[in-house]
Design a protein around this motif. Structure first.
Motif: not given
Length: 327
Positions: A39-48, A64-67
């Motif tokens: 249930g833990a969540i994370l949001v990663v933006r397109d620039d990391g 983040a690196d993949q983003a």
């Protein structure tokens, strides 16, 4: 104070409204000593840029690196981390732990509105995403609470936030209120004494006006609510506890020695309470860690709250698993 999930989703909505792309990651399942619960969540933006957490940090760095290199999935996908000892060590997952994570591309800020509303309004929302198509469905949630995969659908839950009502605005109440907010509790304070209200300076906690027993009825304690009485004044504590013990609150505690707690339970038995309801009272409140100062006592109370909350979550997870197997 809003929950950490609300903060993560609100930040993600801001990013999407500013024209960014983002991905929402949710821990589905863990094995071994994985650092975050399902249930833990994370949001990663397109620039990391990122907000939230699904691990101790190394998996966040990888995502983040993949983003940054535009390598995150364009469709919903299931990601596995720590599937062997070498990968567990690479990503810093302790003791060979494993994580299964659901990755979902976000393109529209409106996607997040139902989750934000459920958190703000203390409603349990079941969110279902079709892994192959990305179709999203929302419905009122059941008490399951933990995410799971069912065929080609991923189901997760949002809301309500854990709450803590503190009866008593003394020094212990102030320290407890400050610490509890860091543990993702929405903190509420009740103390009818004007002199205590005048000296209250803890930010982020909601001050509720009224007599403690009336306030307990007003907030309608649910299974995500804890109530702790710390005034050490039976005229204030006992009436609040009388109402609390009849409620659905998952934790009810009161400050006082073992001798005083026995006297309190005898007083409570003279009212319309069953023995089972009386025995729900945690008293002396907190784990036995040799605490004496207000800060130490607050730590012991919060330690017992964390322990009890974890037990409640584990029971919910076990019951949900049993229901799904039976279905």
């Amino acid at each position: 104070m809003q929950s950490s999930d609300w903060e993560v989703l609100q930040r993600a909505r801001d990013w999407l409204q500013q024209g960014h792309r983002a991905h929402l990651f949710t821990v589905i399942q863990t094995w071994g000593s994985a650092p975050r619960l399902p249930g833990a969540i994370l949001v990663v933006r397109d620039d990391g840029h990122l907000v939230g957490s699904v691990s101790g940090g190394c998996i966040e760095d990888d995502l983040a690196d993949q983003a940054k290199h535009d390598q995150l999935p364009r469709q919903p996908a299931i990601l596995d981390y720590g599937i062997n000892q070498a990968e567990a060590q690479r990503f810093g997952i302790p003791c060979g732990g494993q994580l299964k994570i659901f990755a979902e591309p976000l393109t529209d800020a409106a996607q997040l509105t139902p989750m934000l509303e459920s958190l703000s309004q203390r409603r349990l929302l079941k969110r279902s995403v079709h892994v192959s198509t990305g179709e999203v469905r929302h419905q009122a949630g059941s008490p399951e609470g933990m995410p799971y995969l069912d065929g080609d659908w991923f189901h997760s839950y949002f809301g309500p936030q854990w709450r803590l009502l503190i009866i008593g605005a003394n020094q212990l109440g102030a320290v407890l209120a400050a610490m509890a907010q860091a543990l993702d509790f929405h903190v509420m304070i009740c103390d009818p004494r004007e002199e205590m209200r005048a000296e209250w300076h803890v930010e982020g906690a909601d001050w509720l006006v009224g007599m403690p027993d009336d306030v307990v009825l007003e907030i309608a304690p649910d299974p995500h609510t804890a109530i702790v009485a710390v005034t050490h004044d039976p005229k204030l504590d006992d009436m609040a506890l009388l109402e609390a013990l009849k409620s659905q609150a998952f934790y009810i505690g009161a400050l006082g020695s073992t001798k005083n707690q026995e006297k309190r339970k005898q007083r409570l038995r003279s009212f319309d309470l069953s023995e089972q309801e009386v025995q729900r009272l945690h008293g002396p409140v907190g784990l036995r860690i040799g605490s004496r100062t207000p800060a130490e006592i607050a730590v012991s109370i919060l330690a017992e709250l964390i322990q009890t909350r974890a037990q409640v979550q584990q029971v919910g997870l076990s019951q949900a698993s049993t229901r799904r197997v039976a279905a």
